[in-house]
Design a protein around this motif. Structure first.
Motif: not given
Length: 297
Positions: A72-73, A249-251, A255-257
């Motif tokens: 999980r996040r 896939v850009p960093g 980070r957003a996901a």
């Protein structure tokens, strides 16, 4: 051989329990529910509860319990859970073992190569210093609790595990569907090192550590040849016979996901070598990633 195990229902614990029982060992599982047989005993690590009678006279203890790092996040409550599930469980178990009259000769306690933080392209072995960040701090606190057992004379080994390759759980089953669609791609720069180990080698290495009385302290459970993320991506595509995307896939998207986990668990490089295993004569079954993926998939 009588072995006490925590975390036996997880990916690693399930595989190890099966292998140890096939060897003829009696595995007693510590569980956080009502025991359902003579091979189970109740414990509550959050409250410091464990039955000393279940531990007394055991020939080994394997401690694998802990909340999943990448499940999980990492919000505030989750980070507290990740820390407490490891620190409290290890403290409860190690303290109980230290107080026994018939102590087990050995404790194997789960750990992670997150201890080293971001090593870039610099190779590190067990003598390497701890890194920075939440995960490195978590591992330091986690490992420190095993000192209760070590000071009591119990041989204590810290299983600093890398990325485990298994068809039954972990990262591979989560990302394989994406690759099967032809959408697999390097993550971030793709140059960061990923230190991996096959499930087969992880299980056999743990058995090696159980039997080898020379081994104590940190042990890196990783294959001798870590690869970059780009190399891992290409190898997985070949194993699944699917093309991979040329653009990474850009960093910022990761980070957003994934939040903070992307930065500490995906985008950093950890080029870790298993010096202790090699020095004590362990022979890896899977040295090359292509061979390991073919065996797993």
């Amino acid at each position: 051989m009588s072995i006490i195990m925590t975390g036996s229902s997880g990916l690693l614990g399930t595989a190890l329990t099966k292998a140890l029982r096939a060897d003829g060992a009696r595995v007693v599982r510590l569980v956080r529910r009502a025991p359902q047989g003579a091979d189970e005993s109740f414990w509550n690590p959050a409250e410091g509860l464990v039955d000393p009678a279940a531990l007394e006279g055991a020939e080994a203890v394997v401690h694998l319990a802990g909340a999943g790092i990448g499940d999980r996040r990492w919000d505030g409550p989750r980070k507290r859970e990740l820390l407490s599930s490891r620190v409290e469980g290890t403290r409860t178990l190690a303290t109980a073992l230290a107080g026994l009259s018939a102590k087990p000769p050995v404790l194997l306690s789960a750990s992670a190569i997150g201890y080293y933080g971001d090593t870039g392209d610099r190779a590190v072995d067990e003598s390497g210093p701890s890194g920075e960040g939440f995960l490195a701090g978590l591992v330091r606190a986690w490992e420190a609790e095993t000192e209760h057992a070590a000071r009591a004379g119990i041989r204590t080994a810290l299983l600093r595990t890398g990325l485990v390759l298994s068809r039954d759980g972990g990262m591979l089953p989560r990302i394989s569907p994406i690759f099967k669609l032809g959408l697999g791609a390097p993550l971030g720069s793709g140059r960061q090192y990923w230190s991996w180990i096959s499930m087969d080698d992880w299980v056999h290495a743990v058995r090696h550590i159980l039997k080898n009385q020379e081994i104590e302290g940190p042990v890196n459970l990783t294959a001798p040849e870590p690869v970059t993320n780009a190399e891992f991506t290409a190898a997985l595509g070949r194993a699944l016979r699917r093309p991979t995307m040329p653009l990474p896939v850009p960093g910022f998207a990761l980070r957003a996901a994934l939040g903070e986990f992307a930065q500490e668990g995906v985008l950093i490089g950890q080029r870790v070598t298993p010096r202790r295993l090699l020095d004590t004569g362990y022979s890896f079954r899977h040295i090359h990633l292509n061979e390991a993926l073919a065996a797993v998939l």
